[in-house]
Design a protein around this motif. Structure first.
Motif: not given
Length: 128
Positions: A53-82
């Motif tokens: 569950e989460g939102e996604m965004e796909l774009h070309l990252n010019d700095d990396l020269g690669q396609w970047e898929l950003i997956v935004c997941i709402p979560m409590v950022p506990e170490y093991q969960a991350v």
């Protein structure tokens, strides 16, 4: 708070030092990178069908020269969960020729007053 001495632990420690409340749910962005646009697009399609569950965004990252898929997941950022989420996404990305490339949070979220702009007054031109 104590965190393991690895990249994830250092990131969480830096967030805590910046005053971010790590006990509250945040929108955590996980970055998946792909060399090939088709692989990235197919991965995005399959990820949308998955149980993640989460939102996604796909774009070309010019700095990396690669396609970047950003997956935004709402979560409590506990170490093991991350760590668990990152491992799951890396396993997924590898199926499409990609890998994970870290994670992060936007600088200002609910409960994060570190980046508040007290002098800002909203107007009709505001886009937030």
């Amino acid at each position: 708070m104590q965190f393991p001495d690895d990249d994830n632990g250092k990131m969480l420690a830096a967030m805590a030092d910046a005053g971010i409340d790590l006990t509250k749910q945040l929108d955590v962005d996980f970055f998946l990178v792909f060399d090939d646009q088709r692989d990235a697009e197919y991965a995005a399609e399959e990820l949308a069908k998955s149980e993640i569950e989460g939102e996604m965004e796909l774009h070309l990252n010019d700095d990396l020269g690669q396609w970047e898929l950003i997956v935004c997941i709402p979560m409590v950022p506990e170490y093991q969960a991350v760590v668990d989420q990152e491992v799951q996404l890396n396993t997924f990305a590898k199926e499409f020729g990609g890998v994970t490339d870290g994670w992060g949070v936007m600088q200002h979220q609910d409960g994060d007053d570190e980046f508040a702009d007290d002098e800002h007054e909203c107007s009709n031109e505001c886009k937030h």
